[in-house]
Design an enzyme around this catalytic site. Structure first.
Site, short mmCIF file in Angstrom:
data_model
loop_
_atom_site.label_atom_id
_atom_site.label_comp_id
_atom_site.label_asym_id
_atom_site.label_seq_id
_atom_site.Cartn_x
_atom_site.Cartn_y
_atom_site.Cartn_z
N GLY A 188 8.97 -5.93 -2.20
CA GLY A 188 8.82 -7.52 -2.20
C GLY A 188 8.69 -8.08 -3.54
N TYR A 247 8.60 -5.38 1.39
CA TYR A 247 7.13 -4.75 1.74
C TYR A 247 6.91 -3.89 0.46
CZ TYR A 247 3.96 -1.79 4.36
OH TYR A 247 2.75 -1.28 4.95
N CYS A 248 5.56 -4.44 0.06
CA CYS A 248 5.31 -3.74 -1.31
C CYS A 248 6.06 -3.87 -2.46
CB CYS A 248 4.93 -2.27 -1.00
SG CYS A 248 4.01 -1.33 -2.16
N VAL A 249 6.65 -2.80 -3.08
CA VAL A 249 7.45 -2.86 -4.40
C VAL A 249 8.70 -3.25 -4.03
CG1 VAL A 249 6.27 -1.07 -5.44
CG2 VAL A 249 8.30 -0.58 -4.02
#
Length: 572
Positions: free
Chosen positions: A305, A301-303
């Protein structure tokens, strides 16, 4: 006496109405702002001076036109207001409606002035426009007690108690060094948020590994490990039971593991990019060994990822790509060329400031929270200044805002590298420019099947930037565009029946080359994308096993250390 009474209401010493005082204050403010603009324009080159002078003249011409409309009774009917800052009926009175409209006029002219500037590149223009929008939001008449009719009405009705309570709220926020968005006493970890049953089965220097209890008799053989952002608490995916992605995935028969990152302290000053990638690989290997399986599904998720992409590239370079059967990316970026407004915070000056705020080797999470709030200053800063400090309203009980304010600290060295190597220099998409533990990274070697989700209104990881993942990996990719933004676009359970998502489902159609091409051809489906994801996941293995033994938290070679949500999520 006769002379004094006949001049009442018109002399210099006569009392003025609150509306008249507000108009006078607002007029003075605008005049001062325009005078500052004229003075600043004198330092510009000759052509630019002429341009600035024309803009000032255009502003005052439009301002006079606004006055003329208000002086004509038939033209003073307020227009419908879509801006929620001015939606209250109190803004419909002529004086405050003029303030509202003159503010809109000033805002429009300021942004047009930025767009018309000569001699600046697009990156500089974007920075100036971002700064101008921040200034505009800060200068809204709704943010000041004497130009906000709602505040004035409340002060009269409450005998000023709204301002007393607002001052108490302000002092409390100054003491904690953070703007309050919600009632801090309304939520408790393990009681009404982060309640999905499970056990912490491993604890390292950087993370705890949580194994959640299955709710079905059989589960998919290939387990799932979730890597949440290391700049936030993991329970964004486990808010209330109704919103919990973790609980929902378990109900679909998936063995779910969650990494809960430790909030940094001085002991983590040496933590780098290599450590977070190594931690992800360690979690993967731990789950494989515990359950006796060859591979796992992974979500970043997000960073996290971004870090997952680096992990996949590292495994591919070492011939170990089959450890991850599939990878899902929630609003994640690898190509930062179009990374949105966060790029305004990676100038040399900003980076130097961040370094100065990290003398003990870690960055206080409150600074990062303030940065994200600035990206949506109108909604996440000034809205609460008005409600909390001026109107003195009670804080709402909102789990998402509670999570948003539950900040984590970051290792400063790693955070600085992340901003420079990725956001500023965009090195991850250049083959072998970055390395992990001495192994060069090349995203084009990644053949792992990927599911890539982006939010249509995401201001942190813009959809255009997330799309670029499809251009760098070589494996099969499914791209899904979800309604809403960085959080609500992800945390959207099917039962809520909210928003929509877009997919390309025609197997015979050529893949989209750009996001615009995808949008032009995609099919819109009402509601959550979660069912689409679980169907895609099952396409990479429907085999199921009994939910017993090591599939129960603490039932295998890793004993239970403590119940979920664990200790790291509680640390400041």
């Amino acid at each position: 006496m006769a002379d004094r009474s006949s001049n009442a209401g018109s002399g210099s010493g006569a009392p003025r109405s609150p509306a008249a005082a507000a108009v006078e204050q607002w007029t003075t403010l605008m005049t001062g702002a325009q005078a500052a603009m004229v003075e600043a324009s004198k330092a510009l080159p000759g052509v630019a001076q002429g341009q600035a002078a024309r803009q000032v003249a255009d502003f005052w011409r439009d301002q006079l036109g606004l006055w003329e409309r208000f002086m004509t009774p038939a033209a003073t009917a307020p227009a419908p207001e879509k801006d929620k800052r001015f939606a209250d009926e109190a803004w419909r009175s002529p004086a405050f409606d003029w303030i509202r409209q003159s503010y809109a006029l000033m805002s429009d002219h300021l942004l047009r002035g930025v767009d018309a500037l000569d001699g600046v590149d697009e990156a500089q223009r974007a920075q100036l426009r971002f700064a101008a929008k921040g200034f505009i939001d800060a200068m809204s008449p709704s943010n000041f007690p004497f130009t906000n009719p709602q505040v004035m009405q409340e002060a009269i009705a409450s005998n000023g108690q709204n301002l007393v309570k607002g001052m108490q709220n302000l002092v409390a926020d100054l003491g904690r060094g953070q703007l309050t968005h919600t009632d801090a006493t309304a939520f408790e970890l393990g009681r009404n948020i982060a309640t999905t049953p499970g056990q912490v089965v491993k604890r390292t220097r950087l993370y705890e590994l949580i194994h959640y209890a299955p709710t079905t008799e059989r589960v998919l053989e290939t387990p799932l490990v979730i890597f949440p952002p290391w700049i936030n608490r993991f329970y964004i995916l486990d808010l209330s039971p109704e919103k919990s992605f973790i609980r929902w995935a378990i109900e679909q028969g998936v063995s779910v593991f969650m990494v809960s990152w430790k909030s940094a302290d001085a002991s983590m000053a040496d933590v780098t990019w290599d450590d977070y990638v190594s931690a992800q690989i360690d979690a993967v290997d731990t789950i494989r060994d515990l359950l006796g399986v060859g591979s796992v599904h992974a979500i970043g998720y997000c960073v996290a990822g971004t870090t997952l992409a680096a992990t996949l590239a590292y495994l591919a370079a070492r011939g170990e790509a089959d450890k991850v059967k599939s990878a899902t990316f929630f609003t994640a970026q690898v190509d930062f060329a179009n990374a949105g407004e966060l790029k305004h915070f990676v100038t040399d000056e900003q980076l130097a400031l961040i370094r100065s705020l990290s003398p003990e080797g870690f960055l206080d999470g409150r600074y990062m929270a303030a940065t994200f709030n600035l990206l949506r200053g109108r909604d996440l800063i000034w809205n609460y200044v008005t409600n909390n400090y001026l109107l003195g309203k009670d804080y709402p009980a909102f789990d998402l805002l509670h999570w948003n304010g539950d900040v984590t600290n970051l290792p400063s060295s790693w955070h600085h590298s992340y901003l420079t190597d990725l956001y500023r220099d965009n090195l991850l998409v250049e083959p072998e420019r970055l390395a992990v533990n001495g192994t060069p990274l090349d995203l084009t070697r990644v053949e792992t099947p990927t599911y890539i989700q982006a939010g249509r209104e995401d201001h942190i990881a813009p959809a255009e930037s997330v799309w670029e993942l499809t251009q760098h990996f070589r494996g099969p990719a499914r791209f899904v565009l979800a309604g809403s933004g960085h959080i609500a676009g992800v945390v959207n359970p099917p039962a809520a029946d909210k928003y929509q998502h877009w997919t390309l489902d025609d197997a015979d159609a050529a893949p989209a080359d750009t996001l615009a091409d995808f949008v032009a051809r995609a099919r819109e489906t009402k509601g959550s994308w979660w069912p689409d994801w679980i169907a895609w996941l099952r396409g990479y293995g429907e085999e199921a096993v009994e939910a017993s033994g090591a599939r129960q938290p603490g039932g295998g070679t890793l004993p239970a250390l403590e119940p979920a949500p664990g200790s790291y999520v509680r640390q400041r």
